[in-house]
Motif scaffolding. Structure first.
Motif, short mmCIF file in Angstrom:
data_model
loop_
_atom_site.label_atom_id
_atom_site.label_comp_id
_atom_site.label_asym_id
_atom_site.label_seq_id
_atom_site.Cartn_x
_atom_site.Cartn_y
_atom_site.Cartn_z
N SER A 204 44.95 -20.21 8.83
CA SER A 204 45.01 -18.75 8.96
C SER A 204 46.31 -18.26 9.58
N MET A 205 47.24 -19.18 9.86
CA MET A 205 48.50 -18.77 10.46
C MET A 205 49.36 -17.98 9.47
N SER A 206 50.12 -17.04 9.99
CA SER A 206 51.03 -16.26 9.16
C SER A 206 52.25 -17.09 8.79
N PRO A 207 52.97 -16.71 7.74
CA PRO A 207 54.21 -17.42 7.40
C PRO A 207 55.20 -17.47 8.57
N GLY A 208 55.24 -16.42 9.37
CA GLY A 208 56.14 -16.41 10.52
C GLY A 208 55.77 -17.45 11.55
N GLU A 209 54.48 -17.62 11.82
CA GLU A 209 54.03 -18.62 12.78
C GLU A 209 54.30 -20.03 12.26
N LEU A 210 54.05 -20.26 10.98
CA LEU A 210 54.31 -21.58 10.40
C LEU A 210 55.80 -21.88 10.38
N GLN A 211 56.62 -20.87 10.14
CA GLN A 211 58.06 -21.08 10.14
C GLN A 211 58.55 -21.46 11.54
N LEU A 212 57.95 -20.86 12.57
CA LEU A 212 58.31 -21.21 13.94
C LEU A 212 57.96 -22.66 14.24
N LEU A 213 56.81 -23.12 13.73
CA LEU A 213 56.42 -24.52 13.90
C LEU A 213 57.40 -25.44 13.19
N ARG A 214 57.77 -25.08 11.96
CA ARG A 214 58.71 -25.90 11.19
C ARG A 214 60.06 -25.97 11.89
N GLN A 215 60.52 -24.84 12.42
CA GLN A 215 61.82 -24.82 13.09
C GLN A 215 61.80 -25.66 14.37
N THR A 216 60.66 -25.64 15.06
CA THR A 216 60.53 -26.46 16.26
C THR A 216 60.60 -27.94 15.93
N LEU A 217 59.95 -28.33 14.82
CA LEU A 217 59.99 -29.73 14.39
C LEU A 217 61.39 -30.14 13.95
N LEU A 218 62.08 -29.26 13.24
CA LEU A 218 63.45 -29.56 12.82
C LEU A 218 64.36 -29.73 14.03
N THR A 219 64.15 -28.93 15.07
CA THR A 219 64.94 -29.06 16.28
C THR A 219 64.70 -30.41 16.95
N PHE A 220 63.45 -30.89 16.88
CA PHE A 220 63.11 -32.19 17.46
C PHE A 220 63.94 -33.31 16.82
N PHE A 221 64.18 -33.21 15.51
CA PHE A 221 64.93 -34.25 14.78
C PHE A 221 66.41 -33.92 14.61
N GLN A 222 66.89 -32.86 15.24
CA GLN A 222 68.21 -32.33 14.93
C GLN A 222 69.34 -33.37 15.04
N ASP A 223 69.33 -34.18 16.07
CA ASP A 223 70.42 -35.13 16.29
C ASP A 223 70.08 -36.54 15.83
N THR A 224 69.07 -36.68 15.01
CA THR A 224 68.68 -38.00 14.50
C THR A 224 69.28 -38.19 13.11
N HIS A 225 70.28 -39.06 12.98
CA HIS A 225 70.95 -39.29 11.70
C HIS A 225 71.03 -40.79 11.45
N ILE A 226 69.97 -41.36 10.91
CA ILE A 226 69.89 -42.79 10.65
C ILE A 226 69.87 -43.03 9.15
N ARG A 227 70.74 -43.87 8.67
CA ARG A 227 70.82 -44.13 7.23
C ARG A 227 69.68 -45.04 6.78
N VAL A 228 69.04 -44.65 5.69
CA VAL A 228 67.93 -45.41 5.12
C VAL A 228 68.31 -45.76 3.68
N SER A 229 68.15 -47.02 3.32
CA SER A 229 68.66 -47.51 2.04
C SER A 229 68.07 -46.77 0.85
N ILE A 230 66.77 -46.47 0.91
CA ILE A 230 66.14 -45.80 -0.23
C ILE A 230 66.72 -44.40 -0.42
N PHE A 231 67.07 -43.72 0.68
CA PHE A 231 67.69 -42.40 0.59
C PHE A 231 69.13 -42.51 0.10
#
Length: 383
Positions: free
Chosen positions: A149-176
């Motif tokens: 039942s969350m609004s798009p704005g609330e879900l976007q805030l959750l997504r942005q928070t998760l992206l911030t958590f991984f912001q400085d993680t840059h590990i190379r993966v062979s499949i990628f």
């Protein structure tokens, strides 16, 4: 404001962990009965009722170090054993896979669909165990109740928070790297064409509005990229079409050798830090932070490691040489908190003002923890 971001992070990382462990168990030809026991035990611990209830309480995200500690414990919630290098690699693969999925989520609602894809897969691993399957379905009900039942704005805030958590993680993966969705510096290459989310209009139209926001003119322009639009929105129900492939098992069609990771900044000058030394040098304030997890993890029943006759030693490396190379190029775990200013607050200060401030920062009541131990590190050692 405290967000319910933690369940999304935990379930998505847990789903990726299950994909990787399943792939490695198959690659090492572990007997099917033992493989099933490993996966069943981990899911049972991961979705323990008390654990999940704590997880869904509104709270801030834990630090990267704390999240790693949680998954280290969960990965050993069965007869399976991983050495430190394999655990490092497992967590690297988990985090980069979910970061990639977050990066490709074009609309806020996609983050919930990705989470449900992971939960669908977890349920398939325990389909033949009714008790654990019921745990998975209970988690689905909780996800639906909290997020549907969350609004798009609330879900976007959750997504942005998760992206911030991984912001400085840059590990190379062979499949990628092989699929050219990741550059040599570990950053992802985002596509500029392809399938658009449900309800989105294909680019190529310009509308002009007057002062009352009424459209008065429309013009078209040609797009070099090719776009298609999803015709269905994707369901949040227990079963059904999630529309997106993000969050599904990318290892089901690749060779075992393609679960490799490498690092963009080899740090040969940094000597590996032993687990004993790292534990001894932990800042008391960092210990206090980890203590906040102890009451949560105290509810997870870990199998005794003394049963050496049934233990499975799983490796995420194909050869000893590959493991050694990984150890030499991967920085110590504590080096992954990039751009963090560390202040030594463990010693008494001479200034009364600073002492008063440090006293005010004491977390009242946080030391009343599970009867399994007041310290998460001691809790880990006792398992």
């Amino acid at each position: 404001m405290s967000l319910r971001t933690l369940p999304l992070l935990f379930i998505n990382l847990g789903g990726e962990m299950m994909y990787i462990l399943d792939q490695r168990l198959r690659a090492q030809n572990i007997p099917s009965d033992k493989s099933r026991k490993v996966l069943h035990d981990i899911v049972g611990a991961m979705l323990n009722k008390r654990f999940v209830e704590e997880l869904f309480k509104p709270q801030d995200l834990y630090t990267k170090k704390a999240m790693r500690t949680v998954f280290d414990r969960l990965a050993h919630a069965s007869i399976m054993r991983l050495n430190s290098a394999s655990m490092d690699k497992l967590y690297d693969l988990m985090t980069m896979a979910f970061k990639h999925q977050l990066s490709l989520s074009l609309r806020p609602q996609d983050i919930l669909l990705v989470t449900l894809n992971h939960l669908d897969a977890i349920r398939m691993y325990v389909e033949d165990v009714p008790v654990i399957r019921n745990q998975v379905e209970t988690v689905h009900q909780m996800l639906y109740k909290v997020y549907a039942s969350m609004s798009p704005g609330e879900l976007q805030l959750l997504r942005q928070t998760l992206l911030t958590f991984f912001q400085d993680t840059h590990i190379r993966v062979s499949i990628f790297l092989k699929d050219k969705v990741q550059n040599s510096n570990g950053r992802f290459v985002l596509p500029i064409n392809g399938k658009l989310p449900f309800g989105v209009e294909i680019p190529g139209t310009i509308r002009y509005h007057d002062g009352s926001d009424k459209p008065i003119q429309t013009s078209k322009f040609h797009m070099k990229q090719n776009y298609t639009v999803n015709k269905t929105e994707g369901t949040y129900q227990l079963k059904g079409n999630r529309v997106t492939k993000l969050g599904t098992n990318m290892y089901s069609i690749v060779r075992p050798s393609e679960t490799n990771v490498s690092h963009t900044k080899p740090m040969e000058h940094v000597k590996p830090v032993s687990e004993e030394r790292a534990s001894a040098n932990i800042n008391p304030l960092v210990k206090a932070e980890l203590n906040l997890l102890a009451h949560l993890m105290g509810s997870v029943d870990i199998q005794s490691s003394s049963k050496k006759d049934t233990a499975i030693k799983l490796s995420l490396f194909n050869t000893d040489e590959e493991e050694q190379q990984f150890k030499e190029t991967r920085p110590p775990t504590e080096m992954y908190d990039w751009n963090v200013i560390k202040i030594d607050a463990s010693k008494n200060k001479t200034r009364d003002e600073l002492n008063k401030i440090m006293g005010d920062l004491d977390i009242g009541g946080s030391t009343s923890l599970s009867n399994k131990g007041d310290d998460l590190l001691e809790l880990m050692d006792s398992c």
